[in-house]
Design a protein around this motif. Structure first.
Motif, short mmCIF file in Angstrom:
data_model
loop_
_atom_site.label_atom_id
_atom_site.label_comp_id
_atom_site.label_asym_id
_atom_site.label_seq_id
_atom_site.Cartn_x
_atom_site.Cartn_y
_atom_site.Cartn_z
N GLN A 191 -18.65 41.41 -48.01
CA GLN A 191 -17.19 41.37 -48.11
C GLN A 191 -16.51 40.56 -47.02
O GLN A 191 -15.28 40.52 -46.96
N THR A 228 -17.30 34.79 -49.81
CA THR A 228 -16.84 34.50 -51.16
C THR A 228 -16.48 33.02 -51.30
O THR A 228 -16.76 32.40 -52.34
N ASP A 252 -15.90 33.36 -61.93
CA ASP A 252 -15.56 34.60 -62.63
C ASP A 252 -16.82 35.36 -63.02
O ASP A 252 -16.89 36.59 -62.89
N ARG A 308 -18.29 36.89 -59.93
CA ARG A 308 -17.51 38.07 -59.55
C ARG A 308 -18.00 39.29 -60.32
O ARG A 308 -18.18 40.38 -59.74
N ALA A 327 -20.03 42.79 -58.82
CA ALA A 327 -19.04 43.87 -58.83
C ALA A 327 -19.51 45.13 -58.12
O ALA A 327 -18.72 45.84 -57.50
N PHE A 347 -10.14 33.44 -52.09
CA PHE A 347 -11.34 33.94 -52.76
C PHE A 347 -11.66 35.38 -52.40
O PHE A 347 -12.30 36.09 -53.19
N PHE A 356 -12.18 37.76 -55.65
CA PHE A 356 -13.38 38.57 -55.87
C PHE A 356 -13.08 40.06 -55.82
O PHE A 356 -13.81 40.85 -56.40
N LYS A 357 -12.00 40.46 -55.16
CA LYS A 357 -11.66 41.88 -55.08
C LYS A 357 -10.83 42.35 -56.28
O LYS A 357 -10.85 43.54 -56.63
N PRO A 409 -10.10 41.83 -60.16
CA PRO A 409 -10.45 41.25 -61.47
C PRO A 409 -9.24 40.86 -62.31
O PRO A 409 -9.36 40.10 -63.27
#
Length: 410
Positions: free
Chosen positions: A184, A189, A231, A234, A238, A384, A388-389, A391
């Motif tokens: 994270q 990212t 996407d 990502r 998840a 980013f 990524f956090k 959706p």
């Protein structure tokens, strides 16, 4: 071949400098993982062998955490003896303020331009014709690391490229394996995105974005494919909830996750864990699509000091870092490639040899750190992290915002 000469022979002809009086020199850096610590130990050992003393100033939390601390100390009048930054523009304001030493005299004396390859590494240390840093390695982020055990458990073949990897995700999830490990920290990212740019839009596409700041291309159809891949990444990541990059690497090492998009420094973690390239794990440069080496990496800058003995020790450290023996010992542990084009790396593993072959072909690109300002890169990182956090942010929305950053980038 560029790496044909034996390091031992070179070491015999290039003696490390020695000093009459031992001098302590604090060196700050952000190398704290297992593989990184093993590599730093090689630098410390080599410097201590000159009669001086390496005082380790490790700062946990990666460059994003460490750099502000380093910069604050230097600007606040409490400089260290040497400090790590990445090749590129991260220290340009410190150089402009006259707070970093001009290393041109020692560079010319030792002929750095004759053996530091590619030349862009030293160019990234050069401001107004003067050299201000010592490039110590070549690190490329263009890698996908795969757990052979994870794919065996899922009953699918180890992928050979990005598309095969994405196609394997459902089988991996069914087997209880996280398809993509991702930490994270903000830079992770944006790193993954940059790797996707090179793999799917190609080196030319990467240069249009980061070198030419082409906002029209950033908003176009080619980049839409990259954002679609982001996407998918990502979704694959998840359930990856670790923080640090090496924690994500350890998920791959343990087989908890199938893969990780990460720089070649991940090799150090596999090595510490006793895993063997080609047997326990697989590496795909350029995600198996566009095999290039990004000429990023680490460099050391030397703040201006009032203490003459410490200034002399700085010269010794700069020379020591570029000696053939130090270059081999450090980079074998770090998982990176040496900046010297004249050392032997016969002990390199399969993944490092892949990198050397790509480098020898001249398939190289510069890093975003060499092309975007620190402020512009921070904006990309922030985008980013958010993408990524959350959706709910669509690929199209993210692309629009990215194109606006590119348009204003410097």
């Amino acid at each position: 071949m560029r790496y044909a000469m034996l390091a031992a022979a070179l070491a015999a002809s290039v003696a490390l400098p020695h000093v009459a009086q031992a001098t302590d020199l604090e060196v700050t850096h952000w190398w704290t993982s297992g593989g990184e610590a093993a590599a730093v130990a090689e630098l410390a050992k080599a410097f201590d062998a000159t009669g001086n003393k390496w005082v380790d100033g490790a700062i946990a939390g990666s460059g994003g955490t460490a750099r502000p601390i380093m910069i604050s100390r230097i600007t606040g009048g409490d400089p260290m003896g040497a400090t790590q930054f990445n090749h590129g523009r991260q220290a340009e304001e410190l150089v402009a303020a006259g707070l970093m030493r001009d290393l041109t005299p020692i560079a010319e004396k030792e002929g750095w331009k004759n053996f530091i390859k590619p030349t862009s590494l030293l160019d990234s240390c050069t401001v107004d014709g003067k050299i201000y840093c010592v490039p110590i390695n070549i690190h490329s982020q263009q890698w996908l690391w795969l757990s052979n055990k994870a794919f065996e458990k899922a009953g699918v073949a180890v992928p050979k490229n990005w598309d095969e990897y994405v196609a394997a995700a459902p089988a991996l999830e069914k087997a209880g394996i996280i398809p993509l490990a991702m930490g994270q920290q903000p830079w992770q990212t944006s790193l993954a995105f940059q790797v996707l740019v090179v793999a799917l839009a190609g080196p030319d596409g990467f240069n249009k974005i980061y070198k030419d700041k082409d906002a029209e291309f950033a908003a176009g159809a080619e980049m839409a494919k990259v954002f679609d891949a982001a996407d998918k990444a990502r979704a694959m990541a998840a359930k990856s909830n670790v923080q640090d990059w090496n924690q994500a690497t350890n998920m791959v090492i343990s087989g908890q996750a199938a893969g990780q998009i990460m720089g070649d420094w991940a090799q150090g973690e596999f090595q510490v864990a006793g895993q063997v390239a080609g047997k326990d794990y697989t590496c795909l440069p350029g995600l198996g699509v566009n095999e290039v080496i990004q000429t990023a990496g680490d460099a050391f800058y030397f703040p201006v000091l009032k203490d003459e003995a410490k200034s002399a020790a700085q010269d010794v450290l700069a020379s020591t870092m570029l000696s053939p023996t130090t270059q081999v010992a450090f980079n074998l542990k770090k998982g990176s490639l040496p900046v010297r084009g004249d050392v032997d790396l016969a002990a390199a593993n399969d993944c490092m040899k892949k990198g050397l072959e790509i480098l020898a072909k001249g398939n190289i690109i510069q890093s975003p750190d060499q092309l975007f300002s620190a402020d512009s890169l921070t904006q990309v990182n922030d985008l980013f992290v958010e993408f990524f956090k959350d959706p709910k942010i669509t690929a199209a929305d993210a692309q629009k915002r990215f194109a606006e950053i590119v348009a204003a980038a410097d």
